[in-house]
Design a protein around this motif. Structure first.
Motif, short mmCIF file in Angstrom:
data_model
loop_
_atom_site.label_atom_id
_atom_site.label_comp_id
_atom_site.label_asym_id
_atom_site.label_seq_id
_atom_site.Cartn_x
_atom_site.Cartn_y
_atom_site.Cartn_z
N SER A 22 29.39 28.65 -24.00
CA SER A 22 28.44 28.14 -23.37
C SER A 22 28.61 26.94 -22.31
O SER A 22 28.19 26.76 -21.48
CB SER A 22 27.16 27.83 -24.25
OG SER A 22 26.77 29.00 -24.76
N MET A 23 29.56 25.92 -23.14
CA MET A 23 30.13 24.97 -22.53
C MET A 23 30.96 25.28 -21.31
O MET A 23 30.75 24.78 -20.09
CB MET A 23 30.78 23.94 -23.29
CG MET A 23 29.75 23.35 -24.38
SD MET A 23 28.74 22.16 -23.83
CE MET A 23 29.82 20.68 -23.36
N GLN A 24 31.72 26.14 -21.40
CA GLN A 24 32.71 26.52 -20.25
C GLN A 24 32.19 27.12 -19.27
O GLN A 24 32.51 27.03 -18.19
CB GLN A 24 33.74 27.52 -21.05
CG GLN A 24 34.88 26.57 -21.95
CD GLN A 24 36.14 27.60 -21.96
OE1 GLN A 24 36.26 28.77 -21.60
NE2 GLN A 24 36.95 27.06 -22.95
N THR A 25 31.05 27.86 -19.41
CA THR A 25 30.42 28.76 -18.44
C THR A 25 29.26 27.69 -17.55
O THR A 25 28.62 28.38 -16.72
CB THR A 25 29.71 29.99 -19.03
OG1 THR A 25 29.02 29.74 -20.17
CG2 THR A 25 30.97 30.99 -19.30
N GLY A 26 28.88 26.58 -18.08
CA GLY A 26 28.01 25.74 -17.66
C GLY A 26 26.57 26.43 -17.75
O GLY A 26 25.79 26.41 -16.89
N LEU A 27 26.30 26.72 -18.97
CA LEU A 27 24.98 27.23 -19.29
C LEU A 27 24.07 26.03 -19.17
O LEU A 27 24.25 25.10 -20.15
CB LEU A 27 24.90 27.96 -20.48
CG LEU A 27 23.53 28.31 -21.19
CD1 LEU A 27 23.02 29.42 -20.19
CD2 LEU A 27 23.61 28.90 -22.70
N ILE A 28 22.83 26.29 -18.62
CA ILE A 28 21.94 25.29 -18.54
C ILE A 28 20.90 25.48 -19.47
O ILE A 28 20.42 24.56 -20.27
CB ILE A 28 21.23 24.98 -17.09
CG1 ILE A 28 22.38 24.86 -16.09
CG2 ILE A 28 20.21 24.17 -16.87
CD1 ILE A 28 22.16 24.97 -14.62
N GLY A 29 20.34 26.55 -19.43
CA GLY A 29 19.45 27.18 -20.66
C GLY A 29 19.05 28.43 -20.15
O GLY A 29 19.31 29.08 -19.36
N TYR A 30 17.86 28.92 -20.89
CA TYR A 30 17.42 30.16 -20.69
C TYR A 30 15.89 30.44 -20.81
O TYR A 30 15.38 29.72 -21.80
CB TYR A 30 18.34 31.19 -21.52
CG TYR A 30 17.73 31.16 -22.96
CD1 TYR A 30 16.94 31.91 -23.49
CD2 TYR A 30 18.52 30.45 -23.90
CE1 TYR A 30 16.49 32.13 -24.78
CE2 TYR A 30 18.30 30.58 -25.27
CZ TYR A 30 17.21 31.09 -25.52
OH TYR A 30 16.87 31.22 -27.03
N LEU A 31 15.28 30.93 -19.94
CA LEU A 31 13.76 31.25 -20.12
C LEU A 31 13.58 32.65 -20.82
O LEU A 31 14.42 33.72 -20.43
CB LEU A 31 13.19 31.46 -18.78
CG LEU A 31 11.59 31.62 -18.53
CD1 LEU A 31 10.98 30.52 -18.93
CD2 LEU A 31 11.42 32.37 -17.31
N ARG A 32 12.81 32.80 -21.60
CA ARG A 32 12.17 34.08 -22.42
C ARG A 32 10.89 34.17 -22.06
O ARG A 32 10.07 33.17 -21.86
CB ARG A 32 12.39 33.84 -23.73
CG ARG A 32 12.05 35.05 -24.65
CD ARG A 32 12.62 34.79 -26.12
NE ARG A 32 11.31 33.94 -26.56
CZ ARG A 32 11.70 33.08 -27.88
NH1 ARG A 32 12.50 33.57 -28.72
NH2 ARG A 32 10.80 32.25 -28.30
N ALA A 33 10.46 35.49 -21.65
CA ALA A 33 8.96 35.68 -21.15
C ALA A 33 8.59 37.12 -21.60
O ALA A 33 9.60 37.94 -21.75
CB ALA A 33 8.94 35.46 -19.68
N ASP A 34 7.56 37.40 -21.59
CA ASP A 34 6.79 38.79 -21.92
C ASP A 34 5.61 38.89 -21.00
O ASP A 34 4.91 37.77 -20.62
CB ASP A 34 6.67 39.14 -23.57
CG ASP A 34 5.48 38.12 -23.64
OD1 ASP A 34 4.37 38.50 -23.89
OD2 ASP A 34 5.60 37.04 -24.58
N PHE A 35 4.98 40.07 -20.95
CA PHE A 35 3.89 40.37 -20.06
C PHE A 35 2.62 40.33 -20.81
O PHE A 35 1.60 40.80 -20.03
CB PHE A 35 4.15 41.51 -19.27
CG PHE A 35 5.35 41.70 -18.29
CD1 PHE A 35 5.35 40.66 -17.20
CD2 PHE A 35 6.18 42.43 -18.14
CE1 PHE A 35 6.38 40.59 -16.46
CE2 PHE A 35 7.29 42.37 -17.40
CZ PHE A 35 7.40 41.46 -16.71
N GLY A 36 2.70 40.06 -22.12
CA GLY A 36 1.46 40.12 -22.91
C GLY A 36 0.87 41.51 -23.26
O GLY A 36 1.28 42.41 -22.87
N SER A 37 -0.40 41.76 -23.75
CA SER A 37 -1.01 42.78 -24.19
C SER A 37 -1.33 43.53 -22.92
O SER A 37 -1.52 44.81 -23.10
CB SER A 37 -2.37 42.42 -25.13
OG SER A 37 -3.12 41.56 -24.43
#
Length: 311
Positions: A22-37
């Motif tokens: 993750s450090m070598q690839t320059g990962l900033i972060g990630y978003l996780r999402a869903d479309f709900g019911s």
């Protein structure tokens, strides 16, 4: 904003990586999402990795990227139905796994956004991993060389693609399989552990362990015609010898064609069948056990030298 379909190597980076990668690839972060019911909401959670890389410019651009695919008719983040339609119309984006994953990549001048899509109800529908583009592409380019395995005297044993597995057999005969990841030309991850390639070789020798590649380019098993006994056997990846079948004592030419036909139904090429046969007979480290060293007719060709590792 344009996207493209992710290639196989990029897909690995839409899952959680080790701290080192993750450090070598320059990962900033990630978003996780869903479309709900209802399938039309967008419930999301952001997870930081490098807060120092999460600049105001990045945050503005990231919002723009996500929103550009959320709003408007047919955009694949506008709801579960739209995502399902997109995935159905782009089968080439499939991970070809059991979890119904699909992947696209969006590049800007400074950042790369790798989106793993899953239109299934009741699951997270989006993971978007955000990288510094230059860092990420540099790492990918180096990882293309593969991971080399050597003996304690630096003699090369074999090379596997980043993300392939090895089988470690203990002196007791027990074995376990581990995924390997490229760090740099002299370091690798084996499972959760980081090693220098020479350190790993020394540990294996000291413990009396043997290591073989479990190439993802090989099928798990295939059929093979054995002319000496005039029978068809089954060979399994990573194992020596073969398993008997009840297909024996036919006309030799027809028996060979039958084995080829059964392999074709499994999606096994002639080169793969010849490679897995060579591995079971001569060991899985030999060049003949690698399907990349065969032509389309299953004929062994001279292996290409890996010039990237030559000094």
């Amino acid at each position: 904003m344009d996207y493209r379909i992710m290639n196989r190597a990029e897909r690995k980076y839409t899952f959680r990586q080790s701290q080192q990668i993750s450090m070598q690839t320059g990962l900033i972060g990630y978003l996780r999402a869903d479309f709900g019911s209802t399938g039309k909401e967008f419930y999301s959670t952001w997870n930081d990795f490098r807060k120092d890389l999460k600049t105001d410019d990045f945050k503005k651009e990231f919002d723009l990227v996500i929103n550009s695919y959320r709003f408007g008719d047919g955009e694949f983040l506008s709801g579960r139905s739209a995502m399902s339609k997109f995935c159905y119309e782009h089968p080439e984006s499939s991970y070809e796994d059991d979890s119904n994953h699909y992947g696209v990549r969006v590049d800007t001048e400074q950042y790369s956004y790798l989106m793993r899509l899953n239109p299934n109800r009741g699951e997270y529908n989006l993971y978007c991993y955000c990288y510094q583009r230059e860092w990420f592409d540099n790492h990918l380019q180096k990882a293309e060389k593969g991971i080399r395995f050597i003996d304690p005297h630096y003699k090369e044993q074999f090379t596997i693609p980043d993300g392939d597995k090895i089988r470690i057999t203990l002196s007791s005969g027990e074995h376990y399989d581990r995924e390997c990841r490229y760090i740099d030309d002299y370091h690798l991850e084996v499972g959760d552990n980081l090693y220098h390639i020479c350190e790993f070789a020394e540990r294996m020798e000291q413990n009396g362990n043997t290591v073989i590649p479990l190439r993802s380019s090989l099928p798990e098993q295939c059929y093979v015609y054995l002319p000496t006994s005039n029978e068809i056997g089954i060979i399994k990846k990573g194992e020596t010898g073969y398993y008997k079948t009840d297909l024996t004592d036919g006309v030799p030419g027809e028996m060979k064609e039958l084995a080829d036909s059964m392999n074709r139904k499994l999606g096994v090429t002639k080169g793969q069948a010849e490679a897995i046969k060579a591995g079971s007979m001569f060991g899985w480290k030999v060049p003949a056990a690698d399907p990349k060293n065969y032509d389309e007719n299953g004929k062994l060709v001279k292996p290409k030298r890996n010039k990237d590792y030559e000094r």
